[in-house]
Write a protein that holds these residues in place. Structure first.
Motif, PDB file in Angstrom:
ATOM      1  N   HIS A 226       0.841  -1.195   0.000  1.00  0.00           N
ATOM      2  CA  HIS A 226       0.000   0.000   0.000  1.00  0.00           C
ATOM      3  C   HIS A 226       0.877   1.247   0.000  1.00  0.00           C
ATOM      4  CE1 HIS A 226      -3.416   2.581   0.772  1.00  0.00           C
ATOM      5  NE2 HIS A 226      -2.755   3.141   1.760  1.00  0.00           N
ATOM      6  N   TRP A 227       0.662   2.104  -1.008  1.00  0.00           N
ATOM      7  CA  TRP A 227       1.443   3.326  -1.147  1.00  0.00           C
ATOM      8  C   TRP A 227       0.528   4.512  -1.438  1.00  0.00           C
ATOM      9  CZ3 TRP A 227       6.379   2.443   0.034  1.00  0.00           C
ATOM     10  CH2 TRP A 227       6.923   1.182  -0.233  1.00  0.00           C
ATOM     11  N   PRO A 228       0.912   5.696  -1.004  1.00  0.00           N
ATOM     12  CA  PRO A 228       0.195   6.888  -1.472  1.00  0.00           C
ATOM     13  C   PRO A 228       0.449   7.107  -2.960  1.00  0.00           C
ATOM     14  CG  PRO A 228       2.117   7.520  -0.183  1.00  0.00           C
ATOM     15  CD  PRO A 228       2.000   6.032  -0.065  1.00  0.00           C
ATOM     16  N   ARG A 229      -0.383   7.908  -3.605  1.00  0.00           N
ATOM     17  CA  ARG A 229      -0.273   8.102  -5.058  1.00  0.00           C
ATOM     18  C   ARG A 229       1.055   8.722  -5.481  1.00  0.00           C
ATOM     19  NH1 ARG A 229      -6.218  10.364  -7.026  1.00  0.00           N
ATOM     20  NH2 ARG A 229      -7.409   8.474  -6.486  1.00  0.00           N
ATOM     21  N   ARG A 230       1.707   9.430  -4.589  1.00  0.00           N
ATOM     22  CA  ARG A 230       2.959  10.098  -4.957  1.00  0.00           C
ATOM     23  C   ARG A 230       4.156   9.148  -4.961  1.00  0.00           C
ATOM     24  NH1 ARG A 230       5.094  11.666   0.229  1.00  0.00           N
ATOM     25  NH2 ARG A 230       3.541  11.303   1.868  1.00  0.00           N
ATOM     26  N   VAL A 231       3.916   7.858  -4.684  1.00  0.00           N
ATOM     27  CA  VAL A 231       4.960   6.831  -4.785  1.00  0.00           C
ATOM     28  C   VAL A 231       4.646   5.961  -5.999  1.00  0.00           C
ATOM     29  CG1 VAL A 231       6.080   4.870  -3.677  1.00  0.00           C
ATOM     30  CG2 VAL A 231       5.356   6.829  -2.300  1.00  0.00           C
ATOM     31  N   THR A 232       5.578   5.898  -6.951  1.00  0.00           N
ATOM     32  CA  THR A 232       5.380   5.123  -8.173  1.00  0.00           C
ATOM     33  C   THR A 232       6.606   4.235  -8.424  1.00  0.00           C
ATOM     34  OG1 THR A 232       6.287   6.959  -9.483  1.00  0.00           O
ATOM     35  CG2 THR A 232       3.881   6.856  -9.232  1.00  0.00           C
ATOM     36  N   PHE A 233       6.419   3.250  -9.300  1.00  0.00           N
ATOM     37  CA  PHE A 233       7.491   2.297  -9.596  1.00  0.00           C
ATOM     38  C   PHE A 233       7.586   2.068 -11.103  1.00  0.00           C
ATOM     39  CE2 PHE A 233       6.069   1.313  -5.311  1.00  0.00           C
ATOM     40  CZ  PHE A 233       7.269   1.243  -4.615  1.00  0.00           C
ATOM     41  N   ASP A 234       8.791   1.734 -11.543  1.00  0.00           N
ATOM     42  CA  ASP A 234       9.028   1.472 -12.963  1.00  0.00           C
ATOM     43  C   ASP A 234      10.224   0.532 -13.080  1.00  0.00           C
ATOM     44  OD1 ASP A 234       8.710   1.591 -15.660  1.00  0.00           O
ATOM     45  OD2 ASP A 234       9.208   3.720 -15.873  1.00  0.00           O
ATOM     46  N   GLN A 235      10.287  -0.183 -14.208  1.00  0.00           N
ATOM     47  CA  GLN A 235      11.416  -1.079 -14.449  1.00  0.00           C
ATOM     48  C   GLN A 235      12.499  -0.338 -15.209  1.00  0.00           C
ATOM     49  OE1 GLN A 235      10.648  -4.611 -16.790  1.00  0.00           O
ATOM     50  NE2 GLN A 235      12.351  -5.704 -15.822  1.00  0.00           N
ATOM     51  N   ALA A 236      13.721  -0.430 -14.747  1.00  0.00           N
ATOM     52  CA  ALA A 236      14.865   0.178 -15.417  1.00  0.00           C
ATOM     53  C   ALA A 236      16.129  -0.495 -14.914  1.00  0.00           C
ATOM     54  CB  ALA A 236      14.922   1.680 -15.163  1.00  0.00           C
ATOM     55  N   ARG A 237      17.120  -0.549 -15.758  1.00  0.00           N
ATOM     56  CA  ARG A 237      18.386  -1.197 -15.442  1.00  0.00           C
ATOM     57  C   ARG A 237      19.465  -0.133 -15.282  1.00  0.00           C
ATOM     58  NH1 ARG A 237      19.753  -6.662 -16.665  1.00  0.00           N
ATOM     59  NH2 ARG A 237      17.794  -6.786 -17.814  1.00  0.00           N
ATOM     60  N   ALA A 238      20.161  -0.147 -14.161  1.00  0.00           N
ATOM     61  CA  ALA A 238      21.197   0.853 -13.903  1.00  0.00           C
ATOM     62  C   ALA A 238      22.235   0.851 -15.009  1.00  0.00           C
ATOM     63  CB  ALA A 238      21.870   0.580 -12.562  1.00  0.00           C
ATOM     64  N   GLY A 239      22.599   2.049 -15.442  1.00  0.00           N
ATOM     65  CA  GLY A 239      23.551   2.193 -16.521  1.00  0.00           C
ATOM     66  C   GLY A 239      22.917   2.207 -17.887  1.00  0.00           C
ATOM     67  N   GLU A 240      21.613   1.840 -17.950  1.00  0.00           N
ATOM     68  CA  GLU A 240      20.901   1.808 -19.227  1.00  0.00           C
ATOM     69  C   GLU A 240      19.574   2.555 -19.120  1.00  0.00           C
ATOM     70  OE1 GLU A 240      20.485  -2.283 -20.288  1.00  0.00           O
ATOM     71  OE2 GLU A 240      22.610  -2.727 -19.969  1.00  0.00           O
ATOM     72  N   ILE A 241      19.469   3.463 -18.165  1.00  0.00           N
ATOM     73  CA  ILE A 241      18.219   4.190 -17.950  1.00  0.00           C
ATOM     74  C   ILE A 241      17.978   5.163 -19.105  1.00  0.00           C
ATOM     75  CG2 ILE A 241      17.035   5.841 -16.449  1.00  0.00           C
ATOM     76  CD1 ILE A 241      18.463   4.548 -14.086  1.00  0.00           C
ATOM     77  N   ASP A 242      16.759   5.173 -19.614  1.00  0.00           N
ATOM     78  CA  ASP A 242      16.366   6.113 -20.661  1.00  0.00           C
ATOM     79  C   ASP A 242      16.157   7.480 -20.001  1.00  0.00           C
ATOM     80  OD1 ASP A 242      15.179   7.622 -22.631  1.00  0.00           O
ATOM     81  OD2 ASP A 242      13.752   6.074 -23.258  1.00  0.00           O
ATOM     82  N   LEU A 243      17.138   8.354 -20.137  1.00  0.00           N
ATOM     83  CA  LEU A 243      17.085   9.641 -19.454  1.00  0.00           C
ATOM     84  C   LEU A 243      16.020  10.568 -20.040  1.00  0.00           C
ATOM     85  CD1 LEU A 243      20.897  10.347 -18.886  1.00  0.00           C
ATOM     86  CD2 LEU A 243      19.241   9.277 -17.342  1.00  0.00           C
ATOM     87  N   ASP A 244      15.516  10.247 -21.218  1.00  0.00           N
ATOM     88  CA  ASP A 244      14.407  11.016 -21.773  1.00  0.00           C
ATOM     89  C   ASP A 244      13.076  10.594 -21.155  1.00  0.00           C
ATOM     90  OD1 ASP A 244      16.035  12.483 -23.503  1.00  0.00           O
ATOM     91  OD2 ASP A 244      15.955  10.904 -25.037  1.00  0.00           O
ATOM     92  N   ARG A 245      13.011   9.343 -20.709  1.00  0.00           N
ATOM     93  CA  ARG A 245      11.766   8.845 -20.101  1.00  0.00           C
ATOM     94  C   ARG A 245      11.784   9.024 -18.581  1.00  0.00           C
ATOM     95  NH1 ARG A 245       9.817   3.756 -18.283  1.00  0.00           N
ATOM     96  NH2 ARG A 245      11.879   2.852 -18.635  1.00  0.00           N
ATOM     97  N   ILE A 246      12.901   8.671 -17.944  1.00  0.00           N
ATOM     98  CA  ILE A 246      13.074   8.891 -16.503  1.00  0.00           C
ATOM     99  C   ILE A 246      13.862  10.191 -16.389  1.00  0.00           C
ATOM    100  CG2 ILE A 246      13.881   7.953 -14.325  1.00  0.00           C
ATOM    101  CD1 ILE A 246      11.762   6.209 -15.694  1.00  0.00           C
ATOM    102  N   ASP A 247      13.142  11.293 -16.285  1.00  0.00           N
ATOM    103  CA  ASP A 247      13.802  12.590 -16.418  1.00  0.00           C
ATOM    104  C   ASP A 247      14.721  12.874 -15.241  1.00  0.00           C
ATOM    105  OD1 ASP A 247      12.046  14.798 -14.558  1.00  0.00           O
ATOM    106  OD2 ASP A 247      11.102  12.878 -15.018  1.00  0.00           O
ATOM    107  N   GLY A 248      15.710  13.731 -15.512  1.00  0.00           N
ATOM    108  CA  GLY A 248      16.598  14.177 -14.457  1.00  0.00           C
ATOM    109  C   GLY A 248      15.940  15.232 -13.592  1.00  0.00           C
ATOM    110  N   GLY A 249      16.757  15.985 -12.905  1.00  0.00           N
ATOM    111  CA  GLY A 249      16.206  17.021 -12.050  1.00  0.00           C
ATOM    112  C   GLY A 249      15.698  16.527 -10.716  1.00  0.00           C
TER     113      GLY A 249
END
Length: 241
Positions: free
Chosen positions: A91-114
Motif C-alpha cells: 500500500h502506497w500513497p499516489r505520490r509513490v510510483t514504480f518502474d522497471q529500469a536497469r542501472a547504466g541503461e536508464i532512458d534519461l528522456d523517459r526517466i527525467d533528471g532534475g
C-alpha cells in the motif's frame, strides 16, 4: 550492466526476499539511517522529487517515505520484475510510483533528471566493474544541480577483519538460510562473492569524485555489519546547470 541471469535470480527470490532481510539484525535500521541522511541534507521542505534506484521489494522506498516531508514524490526503479511486483503489491500513497529500469541503461528522456535526491541501496556491487563508472555518471545526470546522493553498499576490500566476519556470516547463516527458504543457495553464494569483488571504500569514493560529486562522506554501520556495510553521501555542485 547488471547480468540478465542475476536479474532472473532476483525475480525467483522476490517472494521470499522480505522474509529473508527481516531476519538480518539491523537491516531496516540501516535503511532508515540512509534515508534520514538524504532527507537531512535536502531539508524538511515540501515538494521534493526523489528517486529510489534499485528499490527491490520496496523496503528502501518505505524508509524513504517515512523520512520524507509531506508532498514528497518518490519514484522507485528496479531491473527485476519480480521485485517490482512485490513492491507494487504494498500500500502506497499516489505520490509513490514504480518502474522497471536497469542501472547504466536508464532512458534519461523517459526517466527525467532534475531529482532533488537519489537513494540507492545494494546496487553498485551488482554492476560489473568495467561498467561501474558509467552507472555512477548516470546517477549524477539524474540529479538536479545541488542535489544529493546517498548510497548504501557492502564493501570489505582491504579490510581482512571485515572480510572474515562477512565470510563467517555468509557461510554459517546467509547461504544455509537462503537455501532452506529460497530453494537453493545460488543467489546467496553470489551475494557472498559480490561483496568480496566490490570496490574498497576509498575506490568507490574515488568513482564518485571522478563523476563530479563533491562533499563526499562515508560512515559504516553499527553492530555486526561494522566495517562491512557502508553509507556514502555525495553532492552534485550547484554550478552544474
Amino acid at each position: 550492466m547488471i547480468d540478465d541471469l542475476l536479474t532472473q535470480a532476483f525475480d525467483r527470490g522476490a517472494k521470499r526476499y522480505d522474509l529473508l532481510v527481516a531476519l538480518n539484525p539491523g537491516y531496516h535500521r540501516e535503511l532508515r539511517r540512509a534515508a534520514e541522511a538524504l532527507i537531512g541534507r535536502l531539508g524538511d521542505r515540501e515538494g521534493l522529487r526523489l528517486l529510489d534506484l534499485a528499490c527491490g521489494s520496496g523496503a528502501s522506498t518505505q524508509a524513504l517515505l517515512s523520512a520524507s516531508p509531506p508532498g514528497t514524490e518518490i519514484h522507485g526503479l528496479d531491473a527485476s520484475r519480480g521485485m517490482l511486483a512485490q513492491a507494487r503489491a504494498k500500500h502506497w500513497p499516489r505520490r509513490v510510483t514504480f518502474d522497471q529500469a536497469r542501472a547504466g541503461e536508464i532512458d534519461l528522456d523517459r526517466i527525467d533528471g532534475g531529482r532533488d535526491g537519489i537513494l540507492t541501496c545494494y546496487l553498485f556491487r551488482n554492476v560489473p566493474e568495467g561498467d561501474r563508472d558509467r552507472a555512477v555518471a548516470e546517477v549524477f545526470a539524474l540529479l538536479r544541480p545541488g542535489g544529493w546522493l546517498v548510497v548504501q553498499e557492502y564493501s570489505v576490500a582491504g579490510d581482512p577483519a571485515a572480510a572474515f566476519v562477512w565470510d563467517a556470516v555468509s557461510r554459517g547463516v546467509i547461504i544455509p538460510l537462503g537455501s532452506v527458504l529460497d530453494g537453493g543457495p545460488e543467489l546467496y553464494r553470489y551475494l557472498r562473492r559480490s561483496v568480496h569483488d566490490f570496490d574498497s571504500v576509498d575506490r568507490f569514493m574515488q568513482r564518485l569524485a571522478a563523476a563530479g560529486f563533491v562533499d563526499i562522506a562515508h560512515r559504516t554501520a553499527a553492530g555486526w555489519q561494522r566495517g562491512i556495510l557502508h553509507t556514502f553521501v555525495a553532492h552534485k555542485p550547484e554550478e552544474h546547470a
